[in-house]
Design a protein around this motif. Structure first.
Motif, short mmCIF file in Angstrom:
data_model
loop_
_atom_site.label_atom_id
_atom_site.label_comp_id
_atom_site.label_asym_id
_atom_site.label_seq_id
_atom_site.Cartn_x
_atom_site.Cartn_y
_atom_site.Cartn_z
N MET A 1 -47.14 -104.01 -22.80
CA MET A 1 -46.03 -103.09 -23.06
C MET A 1 -45.67 -103.04 -24.55
SD MET A 1 -45.19 -101.51 -20.35
CE MET A 1 -45.27 -101.60 -18.57
N ASN A 2 -45.98 -104.10 -25.31
CA ASN A 2 -45.63 -104.07 -26.73
C ASN A 2 -46.34 -102.96 -27.48
OD1 ASN A 2 -43.81 -106.15 -26.71
ND2 ASN A 2 -45.32 -107.73 -27.14
N LYS A 3 -47.55 -102.59 -27.02
CA LYS A 3 -48.26 -101.49 -27.68
C LYS A 3 -47.53 -100.17 -27.50
CE LYS A 3 -52.83 -103.62 -27.41
NZ LYS A 3 -54.22 -103.49 -26.94
N LEU A 4 -46.81 -100.05 -26.40
CA LEU A 4 -46.05 -98.83 -26.16
C LEU A 4 -44.82 -98.73 -27.05
CD1 LEU A 4 -46.07 -98.49 -22.27
CD2 LEU A 4 -47.06 -96.90 -23.92
N MET A 5 -44.29 -99.86 -27.52
CA MET A 5 -43.02 -99.83 -28.20
C MET A 5 -43.09 -99.15 -29.56
SD MET A 5 -41.25 -100.68 -25.86
CE MET A 5 -39.77 -100.30 -26.78
N SER A 6 -44.24 -99.19 -30.24
CA SER A 6 -44.37 -98.45 -31.49
C SER A 6 -44.29 -96.96 -31.23
CB SER A 6 -45.69 -98.80 -32.18
OG SER A 6 -45.61 -100.06 -32.80
N THR A 7 -44.86 -96.51 -30.11
CA THR A 7 -44.78 -95.10 -29.75
C THR A 7 -43.34 -94.71 -29.49
OG1 THR A 7 -46.87 -95.51 -28.60
CG2 THR A 7 -45.86 -93.35 -28.29
N VAL A 8 -42.64 -95.55 -28.75
CA VAL A 8 -41.23 -95.28 -28.43
C VAL A 8 -40.39 -95.24 -29.71
CG1 VAL A 8 -39.21 -96.21 -27.27
CG2 VAL A 8 -41.44 -96.25 -26.13
N ALA A 9 -40.59 -96.22 -30.60
CA ALA A 9 -39.79 -96.30 -31.82
C ALA A 9 -40.03 -95.10 -32.72
CB ALA A 9 -40.11 -97.59 -32.57
N LEU A 10 -41.26 -94.61 -32.78
CA LEU A 10 -41.54 -93.45 -33.61
C LEU A 10 -40.87 -92.20 -33.04
CD1 LEU A 10 -43.53 -90.85 -34.42
CD2 LEU A 10 -42.90 -92.52 -36.15
N LEU A 11 -40.88 -92.06 -31.72
CA LEU A 11 -40.17 -90.94 -31.11
C LEU A 11 -38.68 -90.99 -31.42
CD1 LEU A 11 -41.69 -90.26 -27.58
CD2 LEU A 11 -41.40 -88.64 -29.46
N ALA A 12 -38.12 -92.19 -31.41
CA ALA A 12 -36.71 -92.33 -31.75
C ALA A 12 -36.45 -91.90 -33.19
CB ALA A 12 -36.26 -93.78 -31.54
N LEU A 13 -37.39 -92.22 -34.09
CA LEU A 13 -37.24 -91.81 -35.48
C LEU A 13 -37.24 -90.31 -35.63
CD1 LEU A 13 -37.24 -92.66 -38.54
CD2 LEU A 13 -39.73 -92.48 -38.43
N THR A 14 -38.15 -89.62 -34.95
CA THR A 14 -38.21 -88.17 -35.08
C THR A 14 -37.11 -87.48 -34.28
OG1 THR A 14 -39.81 -88.01 -33.25
CG2 THR A 14 -40.70 -88.18 -35.47
N THR A 15 -36.39 -88.25 -33.49
CA THR A 15 -35.25 -87.68 -32.76
C THR A 15 -33.99 -87.72 -33.60
OG1 THR A 15 -36.17 -88.45 -30.68
CG2 THR A 15 -33.85 -87.90 -30.69
N SER A 16 -33.56 -88.94 -33.93
CA SER A 16 -32.30 -89.09 -34.64
C SER A 16 -32.39 -88.57 -36.06
CB SER A 16 -31.89 -90.56 -34.64
OG SER A 16 -32.91 -91.36 -35.21
N GLY A 17 -33.59 -88.49 -36.60
CA GLY A 17 -33.75 -87.96 -37.94
C GLY A 17 -33.80 -86.45 -37.97
N ALA A 18 -33.53 -85.81 -36.87
CA ALA A 18 -33.66 -84.35 -36.80
C ALA A 18 -32.31 -83.69 -37.04
CB ALA A 18 -34.24 -83.96 -35.45
N ILE A 19 -31.63 -83.30 -35.98
CA ILE A 19 -30.33 -82.64 -36.11
C ILE A 19 -29.37 -83.33 -35.16
CG2 ILE A 19 -29.09 -80.46 -35.93
CD1 ILE A 19 -31.09 -80.38 -38.13
N ALA A 20 -28.84 -84.48 -35.59
CA ALA A 20 -27.90 -85.21 -34.74
C ALA A 20 -26.48 -84.81 -35.10
CB ALA A 20 -28.11 -86.71 -34.92
N GLY A 21 -25.52 -85.38 -34.37
CA GLY A 21 -24.13 -85.07 -34.63
C GLY A 21 -23.72 -85.49 -36.03
N GLY A 22 -22.75 -84.77 -36.60
CA GLY A 22 -22.25 -85.12 -37.92
C GLY A 22 -23.32 -85.06 -38.98
N ILE A 23 -23.36 -86.10 -39.83
CA ILE A 23 -24.34 -86.17 -40.90
C ILE A 23 -25.35 -87.29 -40.65
CG2 ILE A 23 -22.88 -85.12 -42.67
CD1 ILE A 23 -22.12 -87.97 -43.57
N GLU A 24 -25.45 -87.76 -39.41
CA GLU A 24 -26.37 -88.86 -39.11
C GLU A 24 -27.82 -88.38 -39.08
OE1 GLU A 24 -25.97 -92.66 -36.37
OE2 GLU A 24 -26.20 -90.84 -35.18
N ARG A 25 -28.69 -89.14 -39.72
CA ARG A 25 -30.13 -88.84 -39.71
C ARG A 25 -30.95 -89.91 -39.00
NH1 ARG A 25 -31.33 -86.12 -45.69
NH2 ARG A 25 -30.47 -84.05 -45.15
N VAL A 26 -30.47 -91.13 -38.96
CA VAL A 26 -31.18 -92.20 -38.25
C VAL A 26 -30.17 -93.01 -37.45
CG1 VAL A 26 -32.61 -94.27 -38.47
CG2 VAL A 26 -32.96 -92.37 -40.04
N ALA A 27 -30.29 -92.98 -36.14
CA ALA A 27 -29.42 -93.79 -35.29
C ALA A 27 -29.85 -95.25 -35.39
CB ALA A 27 -29.50 -93.32 -33.84
#
Length: 350
Positions: A1-27
């Protein structure tokens, strides 16, 4: 499962770094604290938004007022003992990049520009107890600087504030079941107050808000992982109001936001794994500022990870449907907008 976590973390980066609430770019995320052994990662993402609106039922268009931007992060983690782990991360958690086209005259904010950037250095310790529970916490050192120019729309007005460093903290608790790849982590991040001065020397504060982040994952079948997050941010504490500016607040929020993400990851073989994630941030339904005319979003993302020995390289892309917004002051309508975010991450286990 650890190999999957890099995939998950990268998706999180391209999510919160997109158009989140306020001025947040990385959750904020605590995932690096749970990596095996000594570990390092570097990520970079690029976001290309298209945001335009109009007043008078389309008679006076704004033009595309959002600029593309890039974001990067670095992280390092090591075990200090069997129970204690240390992680240090560097990222750019908040930002804004606004440029209304000058050719958009007679739109009230034509030619207006705003640039806000931050840099954060975070140090975290995690203590693992015998009952699958761990506690963690640390210090967040964050800088903020900004530059704004309003030829119209309350102008002419210009302000440049140099970088100001201030300190906050983070606390959290997690529960794990390694036999089924289960982990639930709940973290709290304090607000950080930056003190600035306007052009006449009058002081004013800008607060980056407190937030609560719930991250979870669980194996649901052989080589298959369900994962997600719920991220709450108290934006009501954030405004940018230089005392000398005649138009009141440059940036002002009245409501908190909650962002939901849910995804599935799959390991295909020893070399490749992938994931898909959907995200949703509800609309607040209240008027927004003219320098941030978005209200909620819906998104979908894909990512894949290539693994060779102790090295993992992950690439991901995400499409974001930006929620419609009506702005305060001039009652402009912003509809049918979107953004595309893409990122790449390299990680190494030593």
């Amino acid at each position: 499962m650890n190999k999957l976590m890099s995939t998950v973390a990268l998706l999180a980066l391209t999510t919160s770094g997109a158009i989140a609430g306020g001025i947040e770019r990385v959750a904020p995320s605590t995932g690096i604290l749970f990596e095996d052994g000594e570990y390092a990662e570097f990520s970079i993402s690029s976001v290309s938004p298209t945001i335009s609106g109009s007043i008078g039922g389309g008679a006076v268009p704004s033009g595309d007022m959002a600029q593309a931007y890039q974001n990067w992060s670095f992280g390092y983690k090591r075990d200090l003992s069997d129970q204690l782990a240390l992680a240090v991360t560097v990222n750019q958690p908040y930002g804004a990049s606004v440029a209304y086209p000058s050719a958009a005259a007679p739109y009230p904010f034509n030619g207006a520009t705003a640039e806000l950037s931050t840099l954060a250095v975070n140090g975290m310790l995690r203590y693992r107890m015998p009952n699958n529970v761990s506690v963690f916490g640390g210090i967040r050192l964050q800088s903020m600087k900004g530059d704004i120019s309003l030829p119209t729309g309350g102008g002419p007005y210009a302000l440049n504030v140099p970088a100001e460093w201030d300190v906050g903290y983070a606390l959290g608790v997690a529960y794990e079941r390694p036999d089924i790849a289960l982990r639930v982590a709940l973290s709290y991040n304090s607000e950080i107050t930056h003190g600035f001065s306007d052009n006449t020397g009058n002081p004013f504060d800008v607060v980056t808000p407190q937030s609560v982040n719930l991250e979870f994952q669980s194996g649901i079948a052989q080589n298959t992982l369900l994962f997600g997050s719920i991220h709450w941010v108290d934006w009501a504490t954030t405004d940018i109001t230089p005392p000398e500016y005649p138009g009141g607040a440059l940036v002002d929020y009245t409501e908190s936001t909650t962002t939901y993400n849910l995804g599935i990851g799959r390991k295909f073989n020893e070399t490749w794994s992938g994931a898909v994630m959907v995200g949703y941030e509800p609309s607040g339904g209240t008027p927004t500022g003219n320098l941030g005319p978005t209200d909620g979003n819906t998104s979908i993302g894909l990512a894949a990870t290539w693994t060779q020995d102790n090295v993992k390289i992950t690439g991901g892309i995400r499409y974001i449907d930006i929620g419609d917004a009506t702005t305060s002051t001039i009652n402009a309508s912003f509809t049918d907008n979107h953004a595309v975010a893409a990122g790449i991450k390299m990680s190494v286990n030593f």
